[in-house]
Scaffold this active site. Structure first.
Site, PDB file in Angstrom:
ATOM      1  N   HIS A 114       0.763  -1.576  -0.123  1.00  0.00           N
ATOM      2  CA  HIS A 114      -0.290  -0.195   0.411  1.00  0.00           C
ATOM      3  C   HIS A 114       0.743   1.389  -0.186  1.00  0.00           C
ATOM      4  O   HIS A 114       1.022   2.567  -0.469  1.00  0.00           O
ATOM      5  CB  HIS A 114      -0.822   0.498   1.230  1.00  0.00           C
ATOM      6  CG  HIS A 114      -1.622   1.001   1.190  1.00  0.00           C
ATOM      7  ND1 HIS A 114      -3.482   0.724   0.921  1.00  0.00           N
ATOM      8  CD2 HIS A 114      -1.107   3.182   1.557  1.00  0.00           C
ATOM      9  CE1 HIS A 114      -3.431   2.228   1.212  1.00  0.00           C
ATOM     10  NE2 HIS A 114      -2.332   2.468   1.933  1.00  0.00           N
ATOM     11  N   GLU A 115       1.718   1.301   0.702  1.00  0.00           N
ATOM     12  CA  GLU A 115       2.524   2.553   1.047  1.00  0.00           C
ATOM     13  C   GLU A 115       3.993   2.732   0.037  1.00  0.00           C
ATOM     14  O   GLU A 115       3.989   3.986  -0.566  1.00  0.00           O
ATOM     15  CB  GLU A 115       3.488   2.796   2.275  1.00  0.00           C
ATOM     16  CG  GLU A 115       2.216   2.422   3.443  1.00  0.00           C
ATOM     17  CD  GLU A 115       1.785   3.525   3.287  1.00  0.00           C
ATOM     18  OE1 GLU A 115       1.980   4.601   3.263  1.00  0.00           O
ATOM     19  OE2 GLU A 115       0.420   3.443   4.136  1.00  0.00           O
TER      20      GLU A 115
ATOM     21  N   HIS B  54       3.745   7.162  -6.516  1.00  0.00           N
ATOM     22  CA  HIS B  54       2.833   8.032  -7.029  1.00  0.00           C
ATOM     23  C   HIS B  54       3.683   9.270  -7.043  1.00  0.00           C
ATOM     24  O   HIS B  54       3.275  10.050  -8.455  1.00  0.00           O
ATOM     25  CB  HIS B  54       1.910   8.286  -6.438  1.00  0.00           C
ATOM     26  CG  HIS B  54       0.464   8.681  -6.847  1.00  0.00           C
ATOM     27  ND1 HIS B  54      -0.441   8.564  -6.464  1.00  0.00           N
ATOM     28  CD2 HIS B  54       0.598   9.590  -8.211  1.00  0.00           C
ATOM     29  CE1 HIS B  54      -0.858   9.843  -7.018  1.00  0.00           C
ATOM     30  NE2 HIS B  54      -0.934  10.241  -8.034  1.00  0.00           N
TER      31      HIS B  54
ATOM     32  N   HIS C  58       1.941   4.653  -2.831  1.00  0.00           N
ATOM     33  CA  HIS C  58       1.959   6.287  -2.253  1.00  0.00           C
ATOM     34  C   HIS C  58       3.492   6.438  -2.822  1.00  0.00           C
ATOM     35  O   HIS C  58       3.709   7.461  -3.684  1.00  0.00           O
ATOM     36  CB  HIS C  58       1.992   6.282  -1.253  1.00  0.00           C
ATOM     37  CG  HIS C  58       0.447   6.560  -0.317  1.00  0.00           C
ATOM     38  ND1 HIS C  58      -0.542   6.520  -1.093  1.00  0.00           N
ATOM     39  CD2 HIS C  58       0.054   5.853   0.445  1.00  0.00           C
ATOM     40  CE1 HIS C  58      -1.593   6.441  -0.737  1.00  0.00           C
ATOM     41  NE2 HIS C  58      -1.674   5.970   0.838  1.00  0.00           N
TER      42      HIS C  58
END
Length: 596
Positions: free
Chosen positions: A389-390, A396, A393
């Site tokens: 998940h991290e 991105h 980020h």
């Protein structure tokens, strides 16, 4: 006794490389002084920012340098504090950085009102006179869009000065929960004393011994009862702050003000809640499966996290998790996959829980730095998903920083949660397709169901809670601890209808830190809905969809969030992505029911 280590006991390879941002505190102090000088440079433009095209370009360039400097200083200080929230020196650095940020915002508060003094034709004339202003075209559009909600330079300066104070309730909450609160120790079935922490509570609630889960649950929430009044006061003042600020900016409600910033219509928020409310049956079915799987005839609140598997999560050591995640991201292309692998080798990640460390997980860093990820890794399947998940980020941010000028280097949470959740979806698909260990496969499927439950349904419930709490406050109804408990109990009863709702769970809202960023959590729900659609497209269309997705990641804030997602292939102004995501959740409940 199971205990949490001190930071000094952790090997350097498992700590993030903050020295890549500043070599030491002395270098940070030098950067702090440079930023203070830039504040004066930017402030000198007040009253002259739009005098001509060259001056406007100059002030925008100097403003960029200031905000990049402040971002670096603030990010470093925050991460130093988060390593150990008990460290007074690190807390002082973070406080100074917050003050610096507030002063920078105050000094530059004239800029947008001066741009808003122009009409669109005048802005276009400035762009024509100075072609380098063309890259700011979307920025100018966004600034002019906010014109009805921007006050005079004097008022904007005052609001910027108050920014540090307005964030005080959340800061008090963080210090109370991360630095001051100490949770009890309970005895596990083997007679070993286990210390409860903010980070391991959910993991302990996944243990299969029902009596142990109940002991942990009661001890944990009884401790929250000791700070009930303090936390309620902090939250009440967060709500009031948002409402007062909305009024100051000519909005009818705090929710309207919050969503207008990223240009998200309030109808998107309402559609989410209405659609989820209309589709609670799969969630209730999930709860019934848990009831059948527990040792009791009923489903209690301490049963909600128990996995639908025969045993506890298999141990997934950090290195193994990294390997699984890198392999799973192959559908996003070789460039994406190699960036992830390199980042994991370059100490992006602060891996393990240590005493005083900030709870939870996040991806940080700045336009000028490598990404940094804070984890509290627990050697389980859930922690592996948090890593994926991290990293979503972080990638991105990487793609955006490399492909956009600084003015578009940030991105709204509405799209950020898509980037993180696509990684989770791809990890699930990869593991179910490749792992032969049935034990791990069952836990992967369970993890998918749990993360979907907690991301789409639970976060929507949170979104409804804070919307209704704000409505109560804005209608003049006092937000007393008992009233907030009653509201939360009512929602918990609706969303988790098959379960017994007790008095302790009515206090669960006390432990949700995201409530101090008002109207933030609904974006987890919209994010997972969009992510499911995009992951399905990548799976079905291959490279074409992956290329479209990478272009979305590289877009930063160069357009409004709904438009960026439409370009990627999903329209979040409609209910269909939410309904389709819930349908996929329901299908996976079928798979789990068959396994059971």
């Amino acid at each position: 006794m199971s205990s949490v280590p001190e930071r000094s006991e952790i090997d350097e390879e498992y700590k993030w490389a903050l020295e890549s941002l500043y070599a030491d505190v002395e270098a940070w102090e030098d950067a702090y002084e440079d930023a203070e000088e830039l504040i004066e440079v930017v402030a000198s433009y007040e009253g002259e920012a739009t005098a001509d095209a060259e001056t406007l370009l100059s002030v925008l360039d100097d403003y960029e340098q200031l905000m990049r400097a402040v971002s670096n200083v603030s990010s470093f200080a925050r991460m130093r504090r988060d390593e150990d929230t008990r460290d007074d020196d690190a807390q002082a650095m973070a406080t100074r950085a917050q003050s610096l940020s507030a002063r920078a915002s105050s000094a530059a508060s004239f800029l947008e009102p001066e741009i808003q003094s122009l009409d669109r034709e005048e802005v276009e004339a400035l762009i024509e006179a100075q072609p380098e202003l063309e890259e700011y075209e979307h920025y100018f559009d966004d600034v002019l869009r906010m014109k009805p909600h921007t006050r005079s330079t004097e008022v904007e300066s005052l609001l910027a000065d108050l920014g540090e104070v307005m964030g005080a309730p959340g800061e008090v909450y963080d210090m109370l929960t991360n630095a001051d609160m100490t949770f009890p120790t309970v005895e596990d079935p083997d007679g070993e004393a286990v210390e409860i922490t903010l980070n391991n509570f959910t993991t302990l609630q996944q243990r299969h011994d029902r009596e142990f889960r109940e002991d942990v649950y009661e001890a944990f929430y009884d401790e929250w009862d000791t700070v009930h009044n303090a936390v309620s006061t902090a939250y009440k003042n967060t709500v009031k702050t948002g409402s007062k600020l909305a009024t100051a900016r000519n909005y009818d409600t705090a929710r309207e003000a919050s969503l207008h910033g990223p240009n998200i219509p309030v109808e998107v928020y309402d559609t989410l809640i209405e659609t989820v409310r209309d589709n609670l049956d799969p969630l209730h079915r999930h709860a019934e499966l848990k009831r059948e799987h527990t040792d009791g005839d009923d489903l209690q609140m301490w049963d909600l996290y128990v996995p639908l598997t025969e045993t506890e999560s298999p141990d997934i050591e950090y290195e193994q998790a990294c390997e699984y995640v890198v392999e799973a991201l192959a559908p996003l292309g070789e460039d994406y996959q190699s960036r992830v692998a390199e980042g994991l080798e370059s100490r992006w990640v602060d891996v393990y829980e240590t005493r005083g460390k900030q709870a939870g997980a996040y991806s940080g860093g700045t336009y000028d730095s490598q990404p940094f990820i804070l984890l509290n890794y627990q050697d389980d399947v859930e922690s592996m998903y948090t890593l994926a998940h991290e990293l979503g980020h972080s990638l991105h941010s990487e793609y955006t920083s490399e492909n956009q000028p600084y003015v578009y280097s940030s991105y709204e949470i509405f799209v950020a949660e898509v980037a993180s959740t696509v990684n989770e979806a791809l990890l699930t698909r990869h593991l179910l397709a490749t792992v032969e260990d049935d034990h791990l496969r069952r836990h992967v499927l369970n993890q998918y169901l749990e993360r979907f439950r907690s991301t789409l349904f639970r976060q929507t419930m949170f979104a409804e809670f804070e919307h209704r709490a704000h409505e109560m406050s804005e209608a003049g109804e006092p937000l007393t601890p008992d009233r907030l408990n009653d509201l939360y109990r009512e929602l918990k009863s609706d969303y988790y209808e098959p379960a017994e709702v007790d008095d302790r769970i009515a206090r669960e809202w006390l432990r949700i830190p995201h409530f101090y960023r008002s109207f933030y959590v609904f974006q987890y729900s919209t994010g997972i809905s969009a992510a499911v659609a995009l992951a399905r497209a990548i799976d079905e269309e291959g490279d074409e969809a992956a290329e479209r997705y990478r272009a979305f990641l590289a877009s930063g804030s160069s357009d409004y969030p709904l438009e960026l997602l439409r370009t990627a292939g999903v329209d979040m102004s409609e209910s269909s992505p939410i309904e389709d995501a819930i349908a996929e959740y329901d299908d996976n409940l079928d798979r789990m029911a068959d396994l059971l």
